[in-house]
Design a protein around this motif. Structure first.
Motif, short mmCIF file in Angstrom:
data_model
loop_
_atom_site.label_atom_id
_atom_site.label_comp_id
_atom_site.label_asym_id
_atom_site.label_seq_id
_atom_site.Cartn_x
_atom_site.Cartn_y
_atom_site.Cartn_z
N SER A 170 0.72 -1.14 -0.03
CA SER A 170 -0.18 -0.08 -0.11
C SER A 170 1.04 1.21 0.00
O SER A 170 0.77 2.47 -0.06
CB SER A 170 -1.34 0.04 1.09
OG SER A 170 -0.77 0.34 2.23
N PHE A 208 3.03 4.40 -1.52
CA PHE A 208 3.91 4.74 -2.84
C PHE A 208 4.89 4.96 -2.38
O PHE A 208 5.46 5.56 -1.90
CB PHE A 208 2.78 6.09 -2.93
CG PHE A 208 2.64 6.54 -4.04
CD1 PHE A 208 1.22 6.07 -5.10
CD2 PHE A 208 3.03 7.15 -5.14
CE1 PHE A 208 1.52 6.18 -6.25
CE2 PHE A 208 3.19 7.55 -6.33
CZ PHE A 208 1.95 6.92 -6.49
N SER A 252 5.81 4.59 2.25
CA SER A 252 6.25 5.80 1.62
C SER A 252 7.55 6.02 1.16
O SER A 252 7.84 6.58 2.60
CB SER A 252 4.75 6.23 1.38
OG SER A 252 3.31 6.06 0.98
N LYS A 264 1.95 0.60 -6.36
CA LYS A 264 2.27 1.94 -5.79
C LYS A 264 3.24 2.64 -6.63
O LYS A 264 3.65 3.38 -5.48
CB LYS A 264 1.12 2.87 -5.12
CG LYS A 264 -0.03 1.88 -5.00
CD LYS A 264 -0.36 2.70 -3.95
CE LYS A 264 -2.24 2.02 -3.72
NZ LYS A 264 -2.56 2.48 -2.28
N ARG A 306 1.53 12.16 -9.49
CA ARG A 306 1.07 10.63 -8.10
C ARG A 306 -0.65 11.05 -7.88
O ARG A 306 -0.92 9.93 -7.50
CB ARG A 306 2.20 11.49 -6.85
CG ARG A 306 1.70 10.96 -4.97
CD ARG A 306 2.23 11.23 -4.37
NE ARG A 306 2.26 10.70 -3.63
CZ ARG A 306 1.25 11.53 -2.76
NH1 ARG A 306 0.51 12.17 -3.24
NH2 ARG A 306 0.71 10.71 -1.29
N LEU A 321 -2.59 7.75 -7.59
CA LEU A 321 -3.62 7.64 -6.88
C LEU A 321 -5.37 7.75 -7.29
O LEU A 321 -6.35 6.50 -6.10
CB LEU A 321 -3.43 8.36 -5.91
CG LEU A 321 -1.89 8.29 -5.35
CD1 LEU A 321 -2.08 9.06 -4.04
CD2 LEU A 321 -1.89 6.65 -4.41
N LYS A 357 -6.05 4.30 -8.60
CA LYS A 357 -6.16 2.29 -7.81
C LYS A 357 -6.50 2.56 -6.71
O LYS A 357 -7.89 3.00 -6.47
CB LYS A 357 -5.01 3.19 -6.90
CG LYS A 357 -3.81 3.17 -7.44
CD LYS A 357 -2.71 2.00 -7.83
CE LYS A 357 -1.56 2.60 -8.56
NZ LYS A 357 -1.16 1.78 -9.27
#
Length: 209
Positions: A2, A4, A106, A123, A202, A206, A209
């Motif tokens: 999960s 990024f 992330s 991601k 980005r 997202l 997703k």
């Protein structure tokens, strides 16, 4: 996965690292560059000096495809690993470190074939930063306090080294726009402009997703 992750490839003198650091700052996450060497050293048992001396340097021996078919990243004492050239070992240690980082947080990762290491990460935004040669020469002269001729030589050497490293290990072409989600000219957009574009991309990713 999960988390990024944003990976940044860069021409020498294009301010790719500064752009990565600013992206990370705006998002409140870490930017990894040389820090990867410390993490790789800790996990692999190499001293950091050895990793640094072989950082982003290609090897001309031992087929990488053979390594990936026979080598498990979690077994540093296996015969295939012991028989590898040092550069190969450094790459694989960093490869594992990149995957571990992406699995836990992330972040932004600069260079070191991170886009290749994370090709299965769901991601991940892969960016390449380039710039006009004259702008890069000026940047390197200012940053390192060297002459124009020395800056030209350094740019040529560093770009060649990065390209050879990336092309060898990823089996793709360094700087080819088809290998990245986004390629940006920092001599046109500036650091802030590049950061804005990366963050906008980005957000778009997202949303899907």
């Amino acid at each position: 996965m999960s988390n990024f992750v944003i990976t940044i490839g860069r021409e020498f003198g294009s301010n790719g690292k500064k752009i990565g650091e600013e992206v990370a700052k705006r998002l409140g996450i870490k930017c990894y560059d040389k820090e990867l060497l410390s993490l790789a050293a800790k996990d692999s048992g190499f001293c950091e000096e050895i990793l640094e001396s072989n950082d982003e340097k290609p090897t001309r021996s031992f087929l990488y495809s053979l390594v990936m078919d026979t080598y498990s990243m979690n077994h540093y004492s296996t015969a295939p690993f012991l028989d590898m050239p040092l550069n190969q070992k450094v790459f694989l240690a960093q490869y594992e470190a990149i995957q571990k980082i992406a699995g836990r947080e992330s972040c932004v990762i600069v260079g070191r074939c991170a886009d290749y290491a994370l090709h299965n990460h769901e991601k991940c935004l892969n960016v390449f930063i380039h710039a006009d040669k004259d702008v890069r020469i000026e940047e390197v002269c200012k940053r390192m306090d060297i002459s124009v001729n020395k800056a030209k030589d350094m740019i040529q050497k560093q770009d060649k080294q990065r390209a050879s490293y990336y092309n060898y290990y990823s089996n793709k072409k360094w700087g080819d726009s088809r290998n990245y989600h986004l390629t940006l000219d920092s001599s046109v957009l500036g650091i802030d402009g590049c950061v804005d574009m990366i963050l906008a991309c980005r957000e778009k990713m997202l949303e899907k997703k």
